[in-house]
Design a protein around this motif. Sequence first.
Motif, PDB file in Angstrom:
ATOM      1  N   THR A 130       8.099   7.670 -16.903  1.00 38.27           N
ATOM      2  CA  THR A 130       9.423   7.715 -16.210  1.00 38.27           C
ATOM      3  C   THR A 130       9.395   8.191 -15.001  1.00 38.27           C
ATOM      4  O   THR A 130      10.039   8.715 -14.156  1.00 38.27           O
ATOM      5  CB  THR A 130      10.416   8.462 -17.029  1.00 38.27           C
ATOM      6  OG1 THR A 130      10.187   9.783 -17.455  1.00 38.27           O
ATOM      7  CG2 THR A 130      10.579   7.654 -18.311  1.00 38.27           C
ATOM      8  N   GLY A 131       8.196   9.067 -14.860  1.00 34.29           N
ATOM      9  CA  GLY A 131       8.048   9.970 -13.723  1.00 34.29           C
ATOM     10  C   GLY A 131       6.627  10.815 -13.691  1.00 34.29           C
ATOM     11  O   GLY A 131       5.718  10.756 -15.068  1.00 34.29           O
ATOM     12  N   TYR A 132       6.078  11.319 -12.724  1.00 36.95           N
ATOM     13  CA  TYR A 132       4.827  11.971 -12.717  1.00 36.95           C
ATOM     14  C   TYR A 132       4.951  13.460 -13.505  1.00 36.95           C
ATOM     15  O   TYR A 132       5.724  13.875 -12.970  1.00 36.95           O
ATOM     16  CB  TYR A 132       4.106  11.946 -11.393  1.00 36.95           C
ATOM     17  CG  TYR A 132       3.732  10.672 -10.919  1.00 36.95           C
ATOM     18  CD1 TYR A 132       3.070   9.636 -11.648  1.00 36.95           C
ATOM     19  CD2 TYR A 132       4.075  10.454  -9.591  1.00 36.95           C
ATOM     20  CE1 TYR A 132       2.768   8.413 -11.101  1.00 36.95           C
ATOM     21  CE2 TYR A 132       3.969   8.856  -9.265  1.00 36.95           C
ATOM     22  CZ  TYR A 132       3.297   7.996  -9.784  1.00 36.95           C
ATOM     23  OH  TYR A 132       3.201   6.838  -9.258  1.00 36.95           O
ATOM     24  N   LEU A 175       9.489   6.905 -25.429  1.00 37.83           N
ATOM     25  CA  LEU A 175       9.628   5.750 -25.927  1.00 37.83           C
ATOM     26  C   LEU A 175      11.007   5.161 -25.834  1.00 37.83           C
ATOM     27  O   LEU A 175      12.008   5.702 -26.134  1.00 37.83           O
ATOM     28  CB  LEU A 175       9.550   6.117 -27.716  1.00 37.83           C
ATOM     29  CG  LEU A 175       9.217   4.953 -28.673  1.00 37.83           C
ATOM     30  CD1 LEU A 175       8.422   3.801 -28.138  1.00 37.83           C
ATOM     31  CD2 LEU A 175       9.158   5.241 -30.088  1.00 37.83           C
ATOM     32  N   GLN A 176      11.027   3.846 -25.684  1.00 40.53           N
ATOM     33  CA  GLN A 176      12.449   3.342 -25.165  1.00 40.53           C
ATOM     34  C   GLN A 176      12.611   1.883 -25.759  1.00 40.53           C
ATOM     35  O   GLN A 176      11.401   1.411 -26.453  1.00 40.53           O
ATOM     36  CB  GLN A 176      12.503   2.912 -23.738  1.00 40.53           C
ATOM     37  CG  GLN A 176      12.432   4.418 -22.780  1.00 40.53           C
ATOM     38  CD  GLN A 176      12.598   3.871 -21.219  1.00 40.53           C
ATOM     39  OE1 GLN A 176      12.657   2.876 -21.065  1.00 40.53           O
ATOM     40  NE2 GLN A 176      12.922   5.034 -20.677  1.00 40.53           N
ATOM     41  N   LEU A 189      -4.290   9.258 -18.656  1.00 42.56           N
ATOM     42  CA  LEU A 189      -3.895  10.534 -18.532  1.00 42.56           C
ATOM     43  C   LEU A 189      -3.875  10.792 -16.939  1.00 42.56           C
ATOM     44  O   LEU A 189      -2.812  11.778 -16.635  1.00 42.56           O
ATOM     45  CB  LEU A 189      -4.979  11.775 -18.929  1.00 42.56           C
ATOM     46  CG  LEU A 189      -5.224  11.381 -20.478  1.00 42.56           C
ATOM     47  CD1 LEU A 189      -6.250  12.516 -20.904  1.00 42.56           C
ATOM     48  CD2 LEU A 189      -3.889  11.483 -21.342  1.00 42.56           C
ATOM     49  N   MET A 190      -4.659  10.335 -16.097  1.00 43.00           N
ATOM     50  CA  MET A 190      -4.643  10.451 -14.643  1.00 43.00           C
ATOM     51  C   MET A 190      -3.392   9.843 -14.224  1.00 43.00           C
ATOM     52  O   MET A 190      -2.622  10.326 -13.330  1.00 43.00           O
ATOM     53  CB  MET A 190      -5.789  10.079 -14.106  1.00 43.00           C
ATOM     54  CG  MET A 190      -7.146  10.632 -14.513  1.00 43.00           C
ATOM     55  SD  MET A 190      -8.555  10.301 -13.622  1.00 43.00           S
ATOM     56  CE  MET A 190      -8.437  11.170 -12.110  1.00 43.00           C
ATOM     57  N   ALA A 191      -2.973   8.578 -14.790  1.00 43.20           N
ATOM     58  CA  ALA A 191      -1.885   7.956 -14.293  1.00 43.20           C
ATOM     59  C   ALA A 191      -0.558   8.445 -14.532  1.00 43.20           C
ATOM     60  O   ALA A 191       0.416   8.615 -13.761  1.00 43.20           O
ATOM     61  CB  ALA A 191      -1.816   6.389 -14.896  1.00 43.20           C
ATOM     62  N   ARG A 192      -0.496   9.504 -15.554  1.00 42.31           N
ATOM     63  CA  ARG A 192       0.671  10.286 -15.992  1.00 42.31           C
ATOM     64  C   ARG A 192       0.930  11.257 -14.770  1.00 42.31           C
ATOM     65  O   ARG A 192       2.005  11.638 -14.482  1.00 42.31           O
ATOM     66  CB  ARG A 192       0.418  10.806 -17.278  1.00 42.31           C
ATOM     67  CG  ARG A 192       1.551  11.261 -17.697  1.00 42.31           C
ATOM     68  CD  ARG A 192       1.666  12.442 -18.959  1.00 42.31           C
ATOM     69  NE  ARG A 192       1.058  13.642 -18.824  1.00 42.31           N
ATOM     70  CZ  ARG A 192      -0.152  14.043 -18.969  1.00 42.31           C
ATOM     71  NH1 ARG A 192      -1.112  13.274 -19.893  1.00 42.31           N
ATOM     72  NH2 ARG A 192      -0.723  14.910 -18.600  1.00 42.31           N
ATOM     73  N   GLN A 193      -0.067  11.862 -14.250  1.00 40.88           N
ATOM     74  CA  GLN A 193      -0.097  12.860 -12.948  1.00 40.88           C
ATOM     75  C   GLN A 193      -0.019  11.992 -11.782  1.00 40.88           C
ATOM     76  O   GLN A 193      -0.042  12.757 -10.824  1.00 40.88           O
ATOM     77  CB  GLN A 193      -1.458  13.628 -13.230  1.00 40.88           C
ATOM     78  CG  GLN A 193      -1.195  14.302 -14.691  1.00 40.88           C
ATOM     79  CD  GLN A 193      -2.468  15.673 -14.682  1.00 40.88           C
ATOM     80  OE1 GLN A 193      -3.135  15.853 -13.400  1.00 40.88           O
ATOM     81  NE2 GLN A 193      -2.494  16.291 -15.462  1.00 40.88           N
ATOM     82  N   GLY A 194      -0.126  10.831 -11.592  1.00 42.98           N
ATOM     83  CA  GLY A 194      -0.075  10.242 -10.397  1.00 42.98           C
ATOM     84  C   GLY A 194      -1.191  10.139  -9.624  1.00 42.98           C
ATOM     85  O   GLY A 194      -1.438   9.957  -8.347  1.00 42.98           O
ATOM     86  N   ARG A 241      -4.124   2.126  -9.750  1.00 39.82           N
ATOM     87  CA  ARG A 241      -3.999   0.881 -10.102  1.00 39.82           C
ATOM     88  C   ARG A 241      -2.898   0.741 -11.115  1.00 39.82           C
ATOM     89  O   ARG A 241      -2.377  -0.383 -11.556  1.00 39.82           O
ATOM     90  CB  ARG A 241      -5.270   0.545 -11.056  1.00 39.82           C
ATOM     91  CG  ARG A 241      -6.649   0.433 -10.105  1.00 39.82           C
ATOM     92  CD  ARG A 241      -6.590  -0.646  -9.009  1.00 39.82           C
ATOM     93  NE  ARG A 241      -6.476  -1.944  -9.267  1.00 39.82           N
ATOM     94  CZ  ARG A 241      -6.260  -2.900  -8.675  1.00 39.82           C
ATOM     95  NH1 ARG A 241      -5.578  -2.633  -7.579  1.00 39.82           N
ATOM     96  NH2 ARG A 241      -6.191  -4.210  -9.022  1.00 39.82           N
ATOM     97  N   LEU A 242      -1.784   1.584 -11.227  1.00 42.67           N
ATOM     98  CA  LEU A 242      -0.721   1.818 -11.859  1.00 42.67           C
ATOM     99  C   LEU A 242       0.715   1.940 -10.809  1.00 42.67           C
ATOM    100  O   LEU A 242       0.697   2.555  -9.956  1.00 42.67           O
ATOM    101  CB  LEU A 242      -0.432   2.857 -12.931  1.00 42.67           C
ATOM    102  CG  LEU A 242       0.685   2.799 -13.766  1.00 42.67           C
ATOM    103  CD1 LEU A 242       0.301   1.764 -14.902  1.00 42.67           C
ATOM    104  CD2 LEU A 242       0.943   4.278 -14.326  1.00 42.67           C
ATOM    105  N   PRO A 243       1.266   0.798 -11.012  1.00 46.42           N
ATOM    106  CA  PRO A 243       2.636   0.648 -10.185  1.00 46.42           C
ATOM    107  C   PRO A 243       3.474   2.081 -10.207  1.00 46.42           C
ATOM    108  O   PRO A 243       3.132   2.774 -11.479  1.00 46.42           O
ATOM    109  CB  PRO A 243       3.171  -0.412 -10.436  1.00 46.42           C
ATOM    110  CG  PRO A 243       2.239  -1.451 -10.784  1.00 46.42           C
ATOM    111  CD  PRO A 243       1.258  -0.223 -11.829  1.00 46.42           C
ATOM    112  N   SER A 244       4.496   2.476  -9.476  1.00 48.37           N
ATOM    113  CA  SER A 244       5.183   3.363  -9.409  1.00 48.37           C
ATOM    114  C   SER A 244       6.145   3.382 -10.665  1.00 48.37           C
ATOM    115  O   SER A 244       6.639   2.332 -11.059  1.00 48.37           O
ATOM    116  CB  SER A 244       5.971   3.647  -8.097  1.00 48.37           C
ATOM    117  OG  SER A 244       5.362   3.644  -6.929  1.00 48.37           O
ATOM    118  N   PRO A 245       6.473   4.584 -11.260  1.00 48.03           N
ATOM    119  CA  PRO A 245       7.198   4.723 -12.380  1.00 48.03           C
ATOM    120  C   PRO A 245       8.512   4.048 -11.815  1.00 48.03           C
ATOM    121  O   PRO A 245       9.173   4.320 -10.698  1.00 48.03           O
ATOM    122  CB  PRO A 245       7.301   6.093 -12.770  1.00 48.03           C
ATOM    123  CG  PRO A 245       6.124   6.840 -11.968  1.00 48.03           C
ATOM    124  CD  PRO A 245       6.024   5.821 -11.072  1.00 48.03           C
TER     125      PRO A 245
END
Length: 471
Positions: A72-74, A82-83, A110-115, A119-123
């Motif tokens: 949902t955000g960084y 969980l939705q 783990l890195m994606a969660r921190q921004g 290679r991961l689009p924006s939340p």
Amino acid sequence: MSGEDAPVQEQNAVDQKQESKPTEEPKTEVEPAAAGAADASAAATDAAAPATATTEKVPEEEAFTYRALVLTGYGGYDKVKLQVKKGKPSLKAAEVQVRVKACGLNFADLMARQGLYDRLPSPPVSPGMECSGVVEAVGEEVTDRKVGDQVMVLSRFGLWQEVVAVPANHTFLMPEGMSFEEAAAIPVNYITAYMMLFDFGHLRPNQSILIHSAAGGVGTAATQLCKTVKDVTVFGTASASKHEAIGQAGVTHPIDYRTKDYVEEVRKISPKGLDIVLDPLGGSDTHKAYNLLKPMGKLITYGAANMLAGQKKNLLAVAKNWYHQFSIHTLNLIQSNKSVCGFHLGYLEGETELISQALNAILDLYKQGKVKPRIDSTWHLEQVGDAMRKMQERNNIGKVVLITEPMPEEEKKEEAPVADKKKDDKKKDDKKKDDKKKDDGKKEEKKDDKKKEEAKKDEEEKKEEVKKEEK
């Protein structure tokens, strides 16, 4: 998409992100205590019951729900929630719909969660680069997959869900006897390790190699693959508590990177250096890796794990990593007779044939009993925060896997006291802080009163002196 992937958030692949969304987007956030009740059961997909005798049936697509983990955000572990999503994922002609059973957790997540993963689009977006499950539906153009096939899936993101729609050529048939947990542990880690060792590294008998984080997903895979080549000497870094495990897995010389200088330890045993170094760390460790190479040696860098320090983005760690970023002049490469390679599985998503060749070779080795994923632990989707914490704190030996089966009510009740205890501990901490503030306030009041008394005393003494002088 490797286990310890690269930094810096980019805003690309928006179209692909949109394609991965279901036909309807309404989402309902699920609290951990009620997550099981939101399970997208197969029975709910058959047909919707009529609201009344006179109303029409609700379309199947609208009745369809499934659970998904969403970034949902960084920030910290709580940013992955969980939705429940409504509506079937859109299935295109060349795609298959898969009922997911297990998902792999990677360092890149783990890195994606921190921004920090580009290679991961924006939340908001569902993470997840690998999973396993059963094919539930096939698109019109799909001929090599059928309903009921057990498959492993590789994608750039979006697989931490109970149901996914993916291109058929991103799925691979599971060998007979392979568990869903093993299948979810293979794609990212083993393809990364295989292509680095054999496509870039050209690993041969009697060579030597350094594998950082030898107890992790990529480290375990690389160690097993090294054992398929005769007389390869493996140096592996890991905390002392993991040395027995990585030694049994095939690491020749375990090194405790927390208490010893791994460069010195390698030099003691191999003064001339190493043939291959796999570097997932970045920064100053890449310089060390290059200097450890013997002539004709190969440095293969595939991540920047040193940037990950703490639950949230650490700007100091990021800046330090970039400040010590490795760079070299081509003349230096020529004179030293060394090579430097960079690997990122996430940027090979279009190279389907290349990836298929690597995975087919890995599955052949699996069938021969030469490689087998080591599963450290499995966690329900409701427990994703704990799973990420375990991996980020380097407490795993092997692969951390998420399973989509809802958490049993008994386990939820067992976890409830722990949650309550955390709340109680927080209340106690808050009370201690409040009490400390009150005590500090009282001390300040006493100091002020003392100052006032001293000031009053000084004034009286001055008055007495004035009276004496007048007399």
